[in-house]
Design a protein around this motif. Structure first.
Motif, short mmCIF file in Angstrom:
data_model
loop_
_atom_site.label_atom_id
_atom_site.label_comp_id
_atom_site.label_asym_id
_atom_site.label_seq_id
_atom_site.Cartn_x
_atom_site.Cartn_y
_atom_site.Cartn_z
N GLY A 115 0.79 -1.23 0.00
CA GLY A 115 0.00 0.00 0.00
C GLY A 115 0.82 1.27 0.00
O GLY A 115 0.25 2.37 0.09
N CYS A 116 2.15 1.16 -0.12
CA CYS A 116 3.02 2.34 -0.12
C CYS A 116 3.64 2.55 -1.49
O CYS A 116 4.00 1.59 -2.17
CB CYS A 116 4.12 2.19 0.94
SG CYS A 116 3.50 2.29 2.63
N TYR A 117 3.76 3.83 -1.87
CA TYR A 117 4.24 4.19 -3.19
C TYR A 117 5.36 5.23 -3.07
O TYR A 117 5.10 6.40 -2.78
CB TYR A 117 3.09 4.73 -4.03
CG TYR A 117 2.00 3.71 -4.23
CD1 TYR A 117 2.06 2.81 -5.29
CD2 TYR A 117 0.94 3.60 -3.33
CE1 TYR A 117 1.09 1.83 -5.45
CE2 TYR A 117 -0.04 2.63 -3.48
CZ TYR A 117 0.04 1.76 -4.54
OH TYR A 117 -0.92 0.78 -4.71
N PRO A 118 6.62 4.81 -3.25
CA PRO A 118 7.74 5.72 -3.07
C PRO A 118 8.00 6.58 -4.30
O PRO A 118 7.66 6.22 -5.43
CB PRO A 118 8.91 4.77 -2.83
CG PRO A 118 8.54 3.53 -3.57
CD PRO A 118 7.04 3.43 -3.50
N GLY A 119 8.61 7.74 -4.05
CA GLY A 119 9.05 8.61 -5.12
C GLY A 119 10.53 8.45 -5.38
O GLY A 119 11.20 7.59 -4.78
N GLU A 120 11.06 9.26 -6.25
CA GLU A 120 12.46 9.22 -6.65
C GLU A 120 13.40 9.11 -5.44
O GLU A 120 13.31 9.92 -4.52
CB GLU A 120 12.80 10.49 -7.43
CG GLU A 120 14.28 10.64 -7.77
CD GLU A 120 14.63 12.06 -8.16
OE1 GLU A 120 15.17 12.25 -9.25
OE2 GLU A 120 14.38 12.98 -7.35
N PHE B 87 8.25 14.67 -8.85
CA PHE B 87 9.19 14.23 -9.87
C PHE B 87 10.62 14.16 -9.31
O PHE B 87 11.12 13.09 -9.03
CB PHE B 87 9.13 15.15 -11.08
CG PHE B 87 7.80 15.14 -11.77
CD1 PHE B 87 7.18 13.96 -12.09
CD2 PHE B 87 7.14 16.33 -12.08
CE1 PHE B 87 5.94 13.93 -12.72
CE2 PHE B 87 5.91 16.31 -12.71
CZ PHE B 87 5.31 15.12 -13.03
N HIS B 88 11.26 15.32 -9.11
CA HIS B 88 12.69 15.29 -8.80
C HIS B 88 13.04 16.24 -7.68
O HIS B 88 12.27 17.17 -7.36
CB HIS B 88 13.49 15.65 -10.05
CG HIS B 88 13.17 14.79 -11.22
ND1 HIS B 88 13.54 13.45 -11.28
CD2 HIS B 88 12.52 15.03 -12.39
CE1 HIS B 88 13.12 12.93 -12.42
NE2 HIS B 88 12.49 13.87 -13.10
N GLY B 89 14.21 16.01 -7.09
CA GLY B 89 14.67 16.85 -6.00
C GLY B 89 16.15 16.68 -5.78
O GLY B 89 16.83 15.91 -6.46
N GLN B 90 16.66 17.40 -4.79
CA GLN B 90 18.08 17.33 -4.44
C GLN B 90 18.25 17.45 -2.93
O GLN B 90 17.40 18.03 -2.24
CB GLN B 90 18.87 18.45 -5.13
CG GLN B 90 18.88 18.34 -6.64
CD GLN B 90 20.12 18.97 -7.24
OE1 GLN B 90 21.12 19.19 -6.56
NE2 GLN B 90 20.04 19.27 -8.52
N PHE B 91 19.38 16.92 -2.45
CA PHE B 91 19.73 17.07 -1.06
C PHE B 91 20.90 18.05 -0.96
O PHE B 91 21.90 17.91 -1.69
CB PHE B 91 20.13 15.73 -0.44
CG PHE B 91 20.40 15.81 1.04
CD1 PHE B 91 19.36 15.75 1.95
CD2 PHE B 91 21.69 15.98 1.53
CE1 PHE B 91 19.60 15.83 3.32
CE2 PHE B 91 21.94 16.07 2.89
CZ PHE B 91 20.89 15.99 3.79
N SER B 92 20.77 19.01 -0.08
CA SER B 92 21.82 20.01 0.14
C SER B 92 22.38 19.83 1.54
O SER B 92 21.65 19.99 2.52
CB SER B 92 21.25 21.43 -0.04
OG SER B 92 22.22 22.40 0.29
N SER B 93 23.66 19.49 1.64
CA SER B 93 24.28 19.27 2.95
C SER B 93 24.59 20.60 3.61
O SER B 93 24.86 21.61 2.95
CB SER B 93 25.57 18.48 2.80
OG SER B 93 25.31 17.19 2.26
#
Length: 480
Positions: free
Chosen positions: A413-418, A473-479
């Motif tokens: 029942g779970c739907y992950p994204g990018e 759709f898309h994303g980024q991680f910023s440290s």
């Protein structure tokens, strides 16, 4: 914290909730966290995607048409704060007024032929519905991107929209990608724009990280421009893959159809690999009879005398039609993406392919800063547990591109994204780090940020959001 609301005419069970509008903008100082996030994980996960699919009584037709919403997960000391905010744009303001005034990917305002011609040849305010991706600017701001050659700047901490940013050059163009690359050796931003004309051109350019001026690297003519959602880069090359999903630019003026509906699948054209030298702008190409389509490149690099190009491939362009909202909400069967490797021999003018792993793979990611444009082993993405397209993208996947072994994360029942891979500060291996994804829990009616261990691909923590986040759709991680 505001109360959430979703559109009432969308089913509230199953993955259809991921295509329901989220009208509220909230800020939560601390989300409830289950498990334990790594001590070294500190920074901000920024996500972009559509979150409003109606304008009064009218509806946007395609997943790609929804109005952009930004999401921010701020991680520090094992805690997670959350905030979301619509990207302020003329298209959003129009939709809130109950009107669709701007053309989107597959939704057009109702206009006469005269109005279409008039609008085409006059300067008009852009839609600015940049709902696809985010990239950092050089001044502590970020830019939201779409497939129109423009960017919308925003504050990555408050998510407040700053405004549309322009360029100090005359490269122009009509279509671009929301997937620019950093050149592995120089850090320059690299992308292309497609200029429609009697003789259309792909214009490949580079841009210094701290500048607004683009430098033209090469122009590649094309009689029948293809729809290229992304491209690839190596240490020395830009790689455009021209799939046989093509358009006659005159159709945009005369057909009366939305943008993407002017493209046609022409498998007899085969597929063209266009390779541009990053240093000298030289252009070489190889055409293969194999017709396929892809939204996303996984990675590319040089191996001996061959160019390796890895993509999430489909047999044809039917996947574009599968993302119309009425089909998605009805649970129609989805095309299944395959991780494929193409080996291109530029000297011999040949290309051969093989499948990298049995698991389906889409929305791919790698250890970008260390491996993009270079040899690699680990790719991450979303997949389909059933392999038959009967369900939506319902699992996270890690594949070893050398031996084809796969690991998966799945919860019913779970739907992950990018998935976004964040390397550990002193990583000892390519997969030493954390994998972050935003997951819809359809039964609970809300979403959570999931953290997996990059090596074992097992869950280490999750942070629950008080509402369901529409599929992005898309994303980024910023440290930090």
């Amino acid at each position: 914290m505001s109360t959430r609301t979703h559109s009432d005419d969308t089913p509230a069970t199953g993955f259809a909730r991921g295509f329901a509008s989220l009208e509220s903008e909230v800020e939560v100082a601390e989300l409830p966290v289950t498990g334990e996030l790594p001590e070294w994980l500190s920074g901000e996960l920024l996500r972009n995607g559509p979150a409003k699919f109606e304008a009064g009584r009218r509806r946007f037709r395609h997943w790609f048409d929804g109005q952009a919403m930004l999401h921010r997960f701020a991680i520090a000391d094992g805690r997670v704060a959350y905030r979301n905010r619509f990207l302020d744009s003329p298209a959003l303001r129009s939709a809130r007024d109950g009107r669709i005034r701007y053309a989107e990917f597959a939704t057009d305002p109702c206009r006469s032929l005269f109005a279409r011609l008039f609008t085409r040849f006059r300067r008009s305010e852009p839609s600015a519905n940049a709902c696809v991706n985010v990239v950092p600017n050089g001044d502590d701001t970020y830019a939201a991107l779409t497939e129109i050659p423009m960017a919308v700047d925003f504050d990555p901490h408050t998510l407040e929209t700053i405004g549309i940013s322009g360029y100090d050059d005359s490269i122009g163009g009509n279509v671009t990608t929301a997937h620019p690359h950093q050149a592995p050796r120089t850090g320059d931003l690299v992308n292309y724009v497609l200029r429609f004309s009697r003789q259309s051109e792909y214009r490949i350019y580079r841009q210094r990280p701290d500048g607004r001026t683009r430098e033209l690297l090469a122009s590649v003519p094309t009689d029948q421009p293809g729809y290229l959602h992304s491209f690839a880069i190596t240490e020395d090359h830009v790689v455009l893959v021209e799939f046989p999903f093509v358009v006659n630019p005159l159709a945009f003026l005369l057909s009366g159809k939305p943008f993407i509906e002017n493209y046609r699948w022409r498998p007899e054209l085969g597929t063209r690999f266009i390779v541009i030298g990053l240093d000298d702008g030289s252009v070489r190409s190889v055409r293969t009879e194999e017709a396929f389509f892809a939204f996303h490149h996984i990675n590319s690099y040089v191996d001996g005398g061959e160019l390796v190009v890895d993509v999430c491939a489909y047999p044809d362009s039917g996947v574009v039609d599968s993302f119309y909202l009425d089909r998605l909400r009805s649970g129609a069967r989805m095309p299944v993406p395959a991780p494929m490797r193409y080996r291109v021999d530029l000297d011999a003018g040949t290309a051969r392919s093989h499948r990298l792993a049995e698991e389906p793979l889409e929305l791919p990611g790698i250890s970008y800063g260390h491996r993009n444009g270079r040899p690699y082993r680990c790719a991450y993405g979303v997949g389909m547990r059933g392999h038959d397209g009967r369900d939506f993208l319902d699992q996270l996947v890690k594949i070893d591109v050398e031996d084809g072994r796969s690991s998966t994360w799945y919860e019913g029942g779970c739907y992950p994204g990018e998935p976004v891979f964040v390397p550990a500060p002193e990583a000892e291996a390519e997969d030493d780090g954390a994998v972050l994804s935003v997951v819809l829990d359809s039964a609970a009616g809300r979403s959570f940020m999931l953290a997996l261990d990059g090596r074992s691909f097992t869950e280490i923590a999750r942070a629950e959001v008080p509402h369901a986040i529409p599929f992005g759709f898309h994303g980024q991680f910023s440290s930090r």
